[in-house]
Design a protein around this motif. Structure first.
Motif, PDB file in Angstrom:
ATOM      1  N   PHE A 105       1.205  -1.010   0.025  1.00  0.00           N
ATOM      2  CA  PHE A 105       0.407  -0.474   0.318  1.00  0.00           C
ATOM      3  C   PHE A 105       0.422   0.861  -0.163  1.00  0.00           C
ATOM      4  N   PHE A 137      -0.778  -1.081  -4.267  1.00  0.00           N
ATOM      5  CA  PHE A 137      -1.942   0.082  -4.557  1.00  0.00           C
ATOM      6  C   PHE A 137      -2.227   1.412  -3.729  1.00  0.00           C
ATOM      7  N   HIS A 138      -2.202   1.956  -4.638  1.00  0.00           N
ATOM      8  CA  HIS A 138      -2.633   4.004  -3.634  1.00  0.00           C
ATOM      9  C   HIS A 138      -3.848   4.043  -3.243  1.00  0.00           C
ATOM     10  N   VAL A 139      -3.618   3.892  -2.425  1.00  0.00           N
ATOM     11  CA  VAL A 139      -4.942   4.418  -1.602  1.00  0.00           C
ATOM     12  C   VAL A 139      -5.381   5.754  -1.725  1.00  0.00           C
ATOM     13  N   ILE A 177      -9.007   3.468  -4.372  1.00  0.00           N
ATOM     14  CA  ILE A 177      -7.383   2.504  -4.812  1.00  0.00           C
ATOM     15  C   ILE A 177      -7.443   3.372  -6.726  1.00  0.00           C
ATOM     16  N   PHE A 196     -10.045   7.795  -9.130  1.00  0.00           N
ATOM     17  CA  PHE A 196     -10.196   5.862  -8.496  1.00  0.00           C
ATOM     18  C   PHE A 196     -11.097   4.711  -8.856  1.00  0.00           C
TER      19      PHE A 196
END
Length: 180
Positions: free
Chosen positions: A40, A103-105, A139, A169
């Motif tokens: 993450f 994952f880009h949160v 995400i 997202f």
């Protein structure tokens, strides 16, 4: 930082209805040799966390706690245990896409205070959001087209999938299967 117990982890005990927080399950439902990894990157705090959250059939409490920290409500600096099914959904999403990318949160856990503030500013934020129960995450993956990420999530049929192309997202949660 504080840690809160989400309402989904409450159990009624006895006739008085005493509620108590349950402990994260130690063993996964499947006893299979191997490991499951996730990564993450929180776009707001610029923190990263990678790790094997499941090894040889057992959830790894230290890794799950580290994940909860990076997925915390950064506005209130509050962390809560995330639903293990959400990690399984994300793991399956990586497998479906055949990637190991982090994952880009955009949003993980949200405190009720933060959720109320966001809901007052946008109709796109549910007042009873699964984010407040640690059952949802917003995400993106920079190297994966957003529409492909959405289609892969839909194909899993493991919960809700929201598509926000203008904001860049998708939302996934472990609630009922539904799309928006």
């Amino acid at each position: 930082m504080s840690i809160v117990c989400s309402t989904r982890r409450k159990v009624l005990v006895g006739l008085g209805g005493l509620a108590a927080c349950s402990v994260l399950p130690v063993q996964a439902s499947q006893s299979v040799i191997g490991l499951r990894k996730l990564g993450f990157y929180n776009i707001h705090t610029r923190e990263r966390e990678h790790g094997s959250y499941w090894i040889d059939g057992f959830y790894q409490d230290d890794t799950l706690q580290n994940f909860s920290h990076v997925l915390r409500d950064h506005r209130q600096n509050l962390a809560a245990p995330m639903d293990n099914r959400l990690y399984e959904l994300l793991y399956q999403l990586n497998r479906t896409l055949n990637v190991t990318e982090e994952f880009h949160v955009i949003s993980g856990y949200r405190s009720p205070k933060t959720n109320q503030m966001l809901a007052s500013k946008s109709n796109a934020v549910a007042t009873k959001s699964y984010h407040m129960r640690g059952m949802a995450i917003d995400i993106a993956m920079p190297d994966v087209k957003l529409s492909h990420l959405r289609e892969a999530a839909i194909s899993l049929k493991l919960g809700g999938v929201g598509y926000y192309p203008k904001s860049g997202f998708i939302h996934v949660d472990t609630g009922p299967v539904r799309l928006w």
